[in-house]
Design a protein around this motif. Structure first.
Motif, PDB file in Angstrom:
ATOM      1  N   UNK A   1       0.837  -1.199   0.000  1.00 43.28           N
ATOM      2  CA  UNK A   1       0.000   0.000   0.000  1.00 43.28           C
ATOM      3  C   UNK A   1       0.871   1.247   0.000  1.00 43.28           C
ATOM      4  N   UNK A   2       1.959   1.208   0.768  1.00 41.75           N
ATOM      5  CA  UNK A   2       2.846   2.367   0.828  1.00 41.75           C
ATOM      6  C   UNK A   2       3.428   2.679  -0.540  1.00 41.75           C
ATOM      7  N   UNK A   3       3.860   1.628  -1.254  1.00 40.32           N
ATOM      8  CA  UNK A   3       4.441   1.836  -2.582  1.00 40.32           C
ATOM      9  C   UNK A   3       3.415   2.445  -3.532  1.00 40.32           C
ATOM     10  N   UNK A   4       2.169   1.956  -3.448  1.00 42.89           N
ATOM     11  CA  UNK A   4       1.132   2.494  -4.314  1.00 42.89           C
ATOM     12  C   UNK A   4       0.857   3.963  -4.053  1.00 42.89           C
ATOM     13  N   UNK A   5       0.790   4.337  -2.770  1.00 44.25           N
ATOM     14  CA  UNK A   5       0.522   5.732  -2.416  1.00 44.25           C
ATOM     15  C   UNK A   5       1.684   6.628  -2.831  1.00 44.25           C
ATOM     16  N   UNK A   6       2.916   6.164  -2.592  1.00 48.81           N
ATOM     17  CA  UNK A   6       4.063   6.991  -2.976  1.00 48.81           C
ATOM     18  C   UNK A   6       4.183   7.116  -4.497  1.00 48.81           C
ATOM     19  N   UNK A   7       3.811   6.066  -5.217  1.00 49.16           N
ATOM     20  CA  UNK A   7       3.797   6.161  -6.674  1.00 49.16           C
ATOM     21  C   UNK A   7       2.757   7.185  -7.124  1.00 49.16           C
ATOM     22  N   UNK A   8       1.595   7.189  -6.441  1.00 48.82           N
ATOM     23  CA  UNK A   8       0.556   8.173  -6.753  1.00 48.82           C
ATOM     24  C   UNK A   8       1.060   9.589  -6.490  1.00 48.82           C
ATOM     25  N   UNK A   9       1.786   9.774  -5.383  1.00 42.41           N
ATOM     26  CA  UNK A   9       2.352  11.089  -5.080  1.00 42.41           C
ATOM     27  C   UNK A   9       3.396  11.487  -6.128  1.00 42.41           C
ATOM     28  N   UNK A  10       4.149  10.507  -6.610  1.00 45.50           N
ATOM     29  CA  UNK A  10       5.122  10.796  -7.662  1.00 45.50           C
ATOM     30  C   UNK A  10       4.449  11.219  -8.954  1.00 45.50           C
TER      31      UNK A  10
END
Length: 231
Positions: free
Chosen positions: A35-44
């Motif tokens: 989930x963290x990777x998905x959210x950080x990718x979204x922020x990117x």
């Protein structure tokens, strides 16, 4: 800019970010890991979009409209990077499938067995990405996103009026960034609702992601080459 123009731009913006594309595919791919990777990718992704929005409001769209060759070069560069992402993703997916095949062969050697024990989904060959790695994946994918290049280079330019006040400019930027951030982060969180199914098919997701990226890269490179040769 009138209220009607702002609402029209907002509607086009929502349609652009919601429709499937490299950004959505990359968030899905990263969200399959955590989930963290998905959210950080979204922020990117939204960091890249924020850059596009601000650059367009400061004159990039007008520049791309006035100089089509610049847009063509952006398409070539973006296409080359998408091709790199695509090949890397396919290689990662194939490596995961090979690891899974070796694991099944080791756990089920030839010969009769009295019982079969359900197997857990194979582990990925690559470790879960750090926040920085996931953010960079989203950011760089967005910068190479053909939809972003074309949207801000052509469509967005039609809504930018010469001499717009800084207040209107800031309002449009904040509105589009806020809407985009809400959508991409919500999508990243929704991906985790299907985390078990996604984890089981992570290798397939990587391979399909890579194929999509390679196809988009081919289209971008072709259109960029036509733009340069035609110019």
């Amino acid at each position: 800019m009138t209220v009607g123009s702002i609402l029209t731009l907002l509607g086009i913006w929502v349609a652009a970010i919601v429709s499937p594309g490299p950004d959505v595919v990359q968030i899905t791919r990263q969200g399959a890991r955590s989930k963290r990777a998905g959210v950080w990718a979204a922020l990117g992704v939204m960091t890249g979009n924020a850059g596009w929005i601000l650059a367009s409001l400061l004159g990039l769209s007008a520049l791309l409209t006035a100089r089509p060759a610049l847009l063509a070069w952006l398409q070539l560069i973006g296409g080359a990077y998408l091709a790199y992402l695509g090949v890397s993703s396919i290689r990662g997916g194939l490596a995961t499938r090979r690891q899974a095949a070796r694991a099944v062969h080791a756990d089920h050697p030839s010969g009769p067995r009295d019982s079969v024990t359900p197997e857990a989904p194979p582990k990925r060959t690559d470790a879960d990405p750090t926040a920085g790695q996931a953010w960079r994946a989203g950011f760089t994918t967005n910068l190479a996103n053909p939809k972003a290049v074309l949207f801000f280079g052509a469509v967005f330019a039609q809504f930018i009026e010469p001499g717009m006040s800084w207040g209107i400019t800031a309002f449009i930027a904040v509105l589009l960034i806020a809407v985009g951030l809400a959508w991409f982060v919500s999508f990243a969180l929704a991906v985790r609702a299907f985390s078990a199914r996604i984890a089981e098919n992570s290798a397939v997701i990587d391979i399909v992601t890579g194929a999509i990226f390679c196809l988009l890269a081919a289209v971008m490179i072709f259109e960029g080459a036509v733009g340069l040769l035609g110019g």
